[in-house]
Write a protein that holds these residues in place. Structure first.
Motif, PDB file in Angstrom:
ATOM      1  N   ARG A  87       2.312   2.134  -3.430  1.00  0.00           N
ATOM      2  CA  ARG A  87       1.377   2.833  -4.317  1.00  0.00           C
ATOM      3  C   ARG A  87       1.490   4.343  -4.160  1.00  0.00           C
ATOM      4  O   ARG A  87       1.415   5.093  -5.116  1.00  0.00           O
ATOM      5  N   TYR A  88       1.671   4.787  -2.915  1.00  0.00           N
ATOM      6  CA  TYR A  88       1.798   6.221  -2.655  1.00  0.00           C
ATOM      7  C   TYR A  88       3.126   6.748  -3.195  1.00  0.00           C
ATOM      8  O   TYR A  88       3.214   7.871  -3.677  1.00  0.00           O
ATOM      9  N   ASP A  89       4.180   5.947  -3.078  1.00  0.00           N
ATOM     10  CA  ASP A  89       5.482   6.347  -3.631  1.00  0.00           C
ATOM     11  C   ASP A  89       5.400   6.539  -5.138  1.00  0.00           C
ATOM     12  O   ASP A  89       6.051   7.411  -5.696  1.00  0.00           O
TER      13      ASP A  89
ATOM     14  N   GLN B 216      -2.539   6.561  -6.229  1.00  0.00           N
ATOM     15  CA  GLN B 216      -3.349   6.541  -5.027  1.00  0.00           C
ATOM     16  C   GLN B 216      -4.735   6.103  -5.379  1.00  0.00           C
ATOM     17  O   GLN B 216      -5.615   5.952  -4.714  1.00  0.00           O
TER      18      GLN B 216
ATOM     19  N   ARG C 156       0.833  -1.203   0.000  1.00  0.00           N
ATOM     20  CA  ARG C 156       0.000   0.000   0.000  1.00  0.00           C
ATOM     21  C   ARG C 156       0.869   1.254   0.000  1.00  0.00           C
ATOM     22  O   ARG C 156       0.603   2.218  -0.713  1.00  0.00           O
TER      23      ARG C 156
END
Length: 112
Positions: free
Chosen positions: A106-108, A112, A103
């Protein structure tokens, strides 16, 4: 804070959230207390829908910590205690570390 010229707002009774348990349906069994410990089916028959054990996990962890450090002090290693511990992979699985890292990735990547 309220000043002398301000009124205390009236108490507002709100409806309980859907699925909420009324306090009279809750039974607390503090470990080592005076409350008799009854099996769940007997407590349910008495009308309780939720039983809590306040402080139970703290007492269990405290005893486990005491035993762990006694082993470490006596043996100079935690080897004799390992059957009562999670290994590295076990802790990661318990915490869901792989899912958390996936999870976070995904933000890296900005997805999002």
């Amino acid at each position: 804070l309220l000043g002398p010229a301000q009124e205390v707002p009236p108490k507002v009774e709100l409806p309980a959230p859907k699925g909420a348990i009324a306090l009279e349906d809750v039974h607390a069994i503090p470990p080592g207390g005076k409350t008799p410990v009854l099996p769940a089916d007997q407590l349910e028959a008495l009308g309780f829908s939720l039983v809590i054990f306040p402080g139970g996990i703290v007492r269990a962890i405290a005893r486990s910590a005491r035993d762990f450090y006694a082993t470490l002090k006596q043996d100079g290693t935690s080897d004799a205690f390992r059957d009562r511990m999670y290994d590295f992979d076990g802790v990661n699985a318990l915490l869901g570390a792989q899912e958390i890292l996936a999870r976070a990735k995904r933000y890296d990547e900005g997805d999002q």
